[in-house]
Design an enzyme around this catalytic site. Sequence first.
Site, PDB file in Angstrom:
ATOM      1  N   GLY A  12       0.789  -1.236   0.000  1.00 28.33           N
ATOM      2  CA  GLY A  12       0.000   0.000   0.000  1.00 28.33           C
ATOM      3  C   GLY A  12       0.817   1.279   0.000  1.00 28.33           C
ATOM      4  O   GLY A  12       0.293   2.342   0.335  1.00 28.33           O
ATOM      5  N   SER A  13       2.074   1.222  -0.406  1.00 28.41           N
ATOM      6  CA  SER A  13       2.869   2.469  -0.390  1.00 28.41           C
ATOM      7  C   SER A  13       2.342   3.475  -1.402  1.00 28.41           C
ATOM      8  O   SER A  13       2.379   4.682  -1.167  1.00 28.41           O
ATOM      9  CB  SER A  13       4.346   2.160  -0.639  1.00 28.41           C
ATOM     10  OG  SER A  13       4.578   1.770  -1.978  1.00 28.41           O
ATOM     11  N   LEU A  87      -3.572  -7.010  -7.918  1.00 28.33           N
ATOM     12  CA  LEU A  87      -3.065  -8.106  -8.756  1.00 28.33           C
ATOM     13  C   LEU A  87      -4.148  -8.854  -9.520  1.00 28.33           C
ATOM     14  O   LEU A  87      -3.866  -9.828 -10.198  1.00 28.33           O
ATOM     15  CB  LEU A  87      -2.276  -9.087  -7.872  1.00 28.33           C
ATOM     16  CG  LEU A  87      -0.999  -8.496  -7.277  1.00 28.33           C
ATOM     17  CD1 LEU A  87      -0.312  -9.512  -6.376  1.00 28.33           C
ATOM     18  CD2 LEU A  87      -0.048  -8.017  -8.366  1.00 28.33           C
ATOM     19  N   ILE A  90      -9.654  -6.703 -13.575  1.00 31.79           N
ATOM     20  CA  ILE A  90     -10.973  -6.094 -13.325  1.00 31.79           C
ATOM     21  C   ILE A  90     -11.954  -6.697 -14.329  1.00 31.79           C
ATOM     22  O   ILE A  90     -11.706  -6.667 -15.540  1.00 31.79           O
ATOM     23  CB  ILE A  90     -10.914  -4.562 -13.486  1.00 31.79           C
ATOM     24  CG1 ILE A  90      -9.895  -3.967 -12.500  1.00 31.79           C
ATOM     25  CG2 ILE A  90     -12.294  -3.952 -13.291  1.00 31.79           C
ATOM     26  CD1 ILE A  90     -10.205  -4.184 -11.033  1.00 31.79           C
ATOM     27  N   ASN A 104      -4.344   2.284 -13.603  1.00 34.60           N
ATOM     28  CA  ASN A 104      -3.454   1.314 -12.979  1.00 34.60           C
ATOM     29  C   ASN A 104      -2.028   1.831 -13.061  1.00 34.60           C
ATOM     30  O   ASN A 104      -1.667   2.547 -14.006  1.00 34.60           O
ATOM     31  CB  ASN A 104      -3.544  -0.031 -13.729  1.00 34.60           C
ATOM     32  CG  ASN A 104      -2.613  -1.086 -13.138  1.00 34.60           C
ATOM     33  OD1 ASN A 104      -2.607  -1.306 -11.931  1.00 34.60           O
ATOM     34  ND2 ASN A 104      -1.798  -1.691 -13.984  1.00 34.60           N
ATOM     35  N   HIS A 106       1.897   0.523 -13.219  1.00 33.10           N
ATOM     36  CA  HIS A 106       2.686  -0.688 -13.477  1.00 33.10           C
ATOM     37  C   HIS A 106       4.167  -0.318 -13.341  1.00 33.10           C
ATOM     38  O   HIS A 106       4.583   0.731 -13.849  1.00 33.10           O
ATOM     39  CB  HIS A 106       2.373  -1.220 -14.882  1.00 33.10           C
ATOM     40  CG  HIS A 106       3.104  -2.472 -15.219  1.00 33.10           C
ATOM     41  ND1 HIS A 106       2.721  -3.701 -14.731  1.00 33.10           N
ATOM     42  CD2 HIS A 106       4.218  -2.680 -15.950  1.00 33.10           C
ATOM     43  CE1 HIS A 106       3.576  -4.624 -15.165  1.00 33.10           C
ATOM     44  NE2 HIS A 106       4.488  -4.023 -15.906  1.00 33.10           N
ATOM     45  N   ASP A 147      -2.960  -4.714 -18.624  1.00 40.95           N
ATOM     46  CA  ASP A 147      -1.817  -3.799 -18.860  1.00 40.95           C
ATOM     47  C   ASP A 147      -1.763  -3.254 -20.282  1.00 40.95           C
ATOM     48  O   ASP A 147      -0.697  -2.878 -20.763  1.00 40.95           O
ATOM     49  CB  ASP A 147      -0.479  -4.528 -18.573  1.00 40.95           C
ATOM     50  CG  ASP A 147      -0.280  -4.754 -17.078  1.00 40.95           C
ATOM     51  OD1 ASP A 147       0.523  -5.636 -16.725  1.00 40.95           O
ATOM     52  OD2 ASP A 147      -0.946  -4.078 -16.287  1.00 40.95           O
ATOM     53  N   GLU A 176       7.046   5.969  -8.806  1.00 41.20           N
ATOM     54  CA  GLU A 176       5.593   5.728  -8.749  1.00 41.20           C
ATOM     55  C   GLU A 176       4.904   6.679  -7.781  1.00 41.20           C
ATOM     56  O   GLU A 176       3.828   7.219  -8.066  1.00 41.20           O
ATOM     57  CB  GLU A 176       5.321   4.286  -8.313  1.00 41.20           C
ATOM     58  CG  GLU A 176       5.785   3.242  -9.304  1.00 41.20           C
ATOM     59  CD  GLU A 176       5.528   1.836  -8.796  1.00 41.20           C
ATOM     60  OE1 GLU A 176       4.437   1.586  -8.273  1.00 41.20           O
ATOM     61  OE2 GLU A 176       6.424   0.996  -8.947  1.00 41.20           O
TER      62      GLU A 176
HETATM   63  C1  GRF Z   1       3.959  -1.314  -7.265  1.00 39.03           C
HETATM   64  O1  GRF Z   1       5.246  -1.646  -7.729  1.00 39.03           O
HETATM   65  C2  GRF Z   1       3.044  -1.143  -8.449  1.00 39.03           C
HETATM   66  O2  GRF Z   1       3.680  -0.641  -9.600  1.00 39.03           O
HETATM   67  C3  GRF Z   1       2.603  -2.544  -8.715  1.00 39.03           C
HETATM   68  O3  GRF Z   1       2.448  -3.135  -7.441  1.00 39.03           O
HETATM   69  C4  GRF Z   1       3.309  -2.468  -6.525  1.00 39.03           C
HETATM   70  C5  GRF Z   1       2.459  -1.966  -5.402  1.00 39.03           C
HETATM   71  O4  GRF Z   1       3.255  -1.555  -4.368  1.00 39.03           O
HETATM   72  N1  GRF Z   1       1.359  -2.555  -9.470  1.00 39.03           N
HETATM   73  P1  GRF Z   1       2.512  -0.895  -3.089  1.00 39.03           P
HETATM   74  O5  GRF Z   1       1.526  -1.939  -2.560  1.00 39.03           O
HETATM   75  O6  GRF Z   1       1.804   0.339  -3.571  1.00 39.03           O
HETATM   76  O7  GRF Z   1       3.623  -0.600  -2.150  1.00 39.03           O
END
Ligand code: GRF
Length: 190
Positions: A12-13, A87, A90, A104, A106, A147, A176
């Site tokens: 969840g970062s 993961l 949808i 999304n 990625h 994707d 991200e």
């Molecule tokens: C991230 O690397 C994102 O690109 C991928 O899953 C990871 C999620 O990381 N889809 P977090 O749960 O947001 O830390």
Amino acid sequence: MKKLVIFASGSGSNFQAIINTIEKNEIEAGIAGLITDRTGIGAIEIAHANQIETVALPPEPADEYISGLHENLTKWKPDLIVLAGYLRKIPSDIVRRYPNKIINIHPALLPDYGGRGFYGMNVHRAVIEAGEKESGCTVHFVNEEYDRGAIIRQERVPVLPEDTPETLAKRVLQAEHQVLPLVIKTLLTQ
Ligand code: GRF
């Protein structure tokens, strides 16, 4: 007030980065709820710490999964749905119900290193094994192909000779946390 619904399967970062951006008043929006495909993950702890309603929907049986998605999305009425490390695919009728309203993130430069099996460390390992000199992250609209939706924004990072999948993942994740909130802000102010 625009409303977001977040989907997550992991630590969840990215979810936390969105919360931080809202708290700094850089995004005029509220988070109506979190949907996960499992329990016992960091994203749920983050939701609880921020008094955000959270619903765990196991993907099987599929009919219950789909009706659970419809029920909660109907209740929360999101302006934008954000897959922040989610993961599961949808379901098509959800994608059709929210055209250009699901995004999304990625951890690679799509269309390369995307699609089935390319998630988490698998992505960064493949990038390093291919000898790429750069990688990055991609925010894209979600369509009915994994994707493959229209790319909204990408951020590039270098791949260093001494990189391991873990060190590259860390560098991409930092990108991200900048890009996802920026894209959300842009889409909500259009
Ligand atoms: C991230 O690397 C994102 O690109 C991928 O899953 C990871 C999620 O990381 N889809 P977090 O749960 O947001 O830390």
